[in-house]
Design an enzyme around this catalytic site. Structure first.
Site, PDB file in Angstrom:
ATOM      1  CB  CYS A 193     -21.879 -13.292  42.781  1.00 21.51           C
ATOM      2  SG  CYS A 193     -20.862 -12.234  42.886  1.00 21.51           S
ATOM      3  NE  ARG A 223     -16.639 -13.533  33.712  1.00 22.88           N
ATOM      4  CZ  ARG A 223     -17.323 -13.669  34.645  1.00 22.88           C
ATOM      5  NH1 ARG A 223     -17.079 -13.038  36.037  1.00 22.88           N
ATOM      6  NH2 ARG A 223     -18.862 -13.141  34.371  1.00 22.88           N
ATOM      7  CG  ASP A 224     -19.995 -16.467  36.084  1.00 23.89           C
ATOM      8  OD1 ASP A 224     -19.635 -16.281  37.784  1.00 23.89           O
ATOM      9  OD2 ASP A 224     -21.350 -16.298  36.212  1.00 23.89           O
ATOM     10  CG  HIS A 227     -25.720 -13.336  34.116  1.00 23.78           C
ATOM     11  ND1 HIS A 227     -24.416 -13.859  33.499  1.00 23.78           N
ATOM     12  CD2 HIS A 227     -25.457 -13.575  35.012  1.00 23.78           C
ATOM     13  CE1 HIS A 227     -23.282 -14.789  34.542  1.00 23.78           C
ATOM     14  NE2 HIS A 227     -24.312 -14.260  35.273  1.00 23.78           N
ATOM     15  CG  ASN A 251     -23.607 -18.501  36.243  1.00 16.59           C
ATOM     16  OD1 ASN A 251     -24.051 -17.312  36.612  1.00 16.59           O
ATOM     17  ND2 ASN A 251     -22.969 -18.708  37.082  1.00 16.59           N
TER      18      ASN A 251
END
Length: 314
Positions: free
Chosen positions: A255, A30-31, A222, A264
């Protein structure tokens, strides 16, 4: 590669005072993929999720039911979850509002997440709401999800810094986080969205939540590795007692609404780090590396993860 070559694991040297076990919350599908310039085929996404689950990752966040206009890379969310079948129903998905929740409920999902902001500017850019208005948007989502028996996780972005506002006061982050938990979220993930956090800041933020009555068992961290601080920040989190860490296989992600947000924390880098400390995680590092190398091939570029690069070339 699933069978790691001899010497391709760190020596295990436990350190007193750290947690015995950590839960890794995998956000790569997802991210990680939401920030891709191109659209990844649905079957490729399904294969990625399946490979990560097979590696022993206990939680794999699959997708987001966001409007395709905002994140076209995840426009196939319903198709993906249908393709994953029964196994997909136990995977968390992001739902930005009640329309997203409706889609998740229709597909029988059991875990959803909402995505809030610790700052006024990012709430406006990402949610089209003021800092206070976001709670009115989230309240019916959480209530309806809980009434339907779903678990709800809450993310808070920009907890350590905001590219438009600069440093974010710790008390402001705690206030936003407490309000999301009070709505009914079971866990709060504190995001260093642009990767500017440092170890002392992590300690101070976690301590502030504990002082406000939020136990470390309800917190997750996170981290983004923009400035190479993600593992140092993880270490600070471990020393503060946090046992859930978000990570993205291969270090994918960023993002779409914050240009300074790079990848990440890589799941493989985190696994190597935890293994060296003797902290249990239950994940097969070799299989995660395999999945990341395979996905890097699908995306047409090498993985940014240091551990993937080292082991894939071993």
């Amino acid at each position: 590669m699933s069978e790691l070559p001899l010497g391709a694991l760190p020596a295990t040297v436990p350190e007193p005072g750290l947690p015995a076990r950590v839960t890794i919350y995998e956000v790569g599908p997802r991210d990680g993929l939401q920030n891709e310039k191109g659209v990844v085929d649905t079957a490729v996404k399904a294969e990625f999720v399946t490979r990560l689950l097979a590696a022993g990752l206990p939680i794999v966040e699959a997708t987001s039911f966001v409007h395709p206009r905002w994140v076209p890379q995840l426009a196939d969310a319903a198709d993906l979850m249908t393709l994953l079948g029964e196994a997909g129903k136990g995977l968390p998905v992001l739902v930005p509002n009640e329309r997203g929740l409706d889609r998740a409920l229709e597909l029988g999902m059991r875990h959803v997440a909402i995505f809030g902001s610790a700052t006024e500017t990012f709430a406006s850019k990402n949610l089209n709401r003021t800092l206070d208005e976001q709670f009115a948007m989230f309240e019916p989502v959480v209530q309806r999800a809980r009434d339907a028996g779903l678990d709800v996780r809450a993310y808070v972005s920009m907890c350590f810094g905001d590219p438009w506002e600069g440093q974010v006061p710790i008390e402001q982050v705690v206030g936003v986080g407490r309000r999301l938990l009070d709505l009914g979220a079971s866990q709060l993930s504190l995001g260093d969205t642009i990767g500017v956090g440092t170890a002392g800041h992590v300690t101070a933020l976690v301590d502030a939540f504990v002082a406000a009555g939020v136990g470390t068992d309800r917190l997750a961290l996170h981290f983004h590795d923009t400035y190479g601080q993600a593992l140092a920040n993880t270490y600070a989190g471990l020393r503060a007692g946090v046992t859930t860490y978000d990570a993205s296989a291969g270090g994918l992600g960023g993002c779409p609404y914050a240009k300074s947000a790079t990848g990440n924390l890589a799941t493989e880098d985190l696994l190597w780090f935890l293994t060296g400390l003797g902290i249990e995680h239950g994940v097969d590092l070799g299989q995660v590396v395999d999945a990341s190398v395979w996905m890097a091939g699908q995306l047409g570029r090498p993985s940014p993860s240091a551990v993937v690069r080292a082991l894939a070339g071993a």
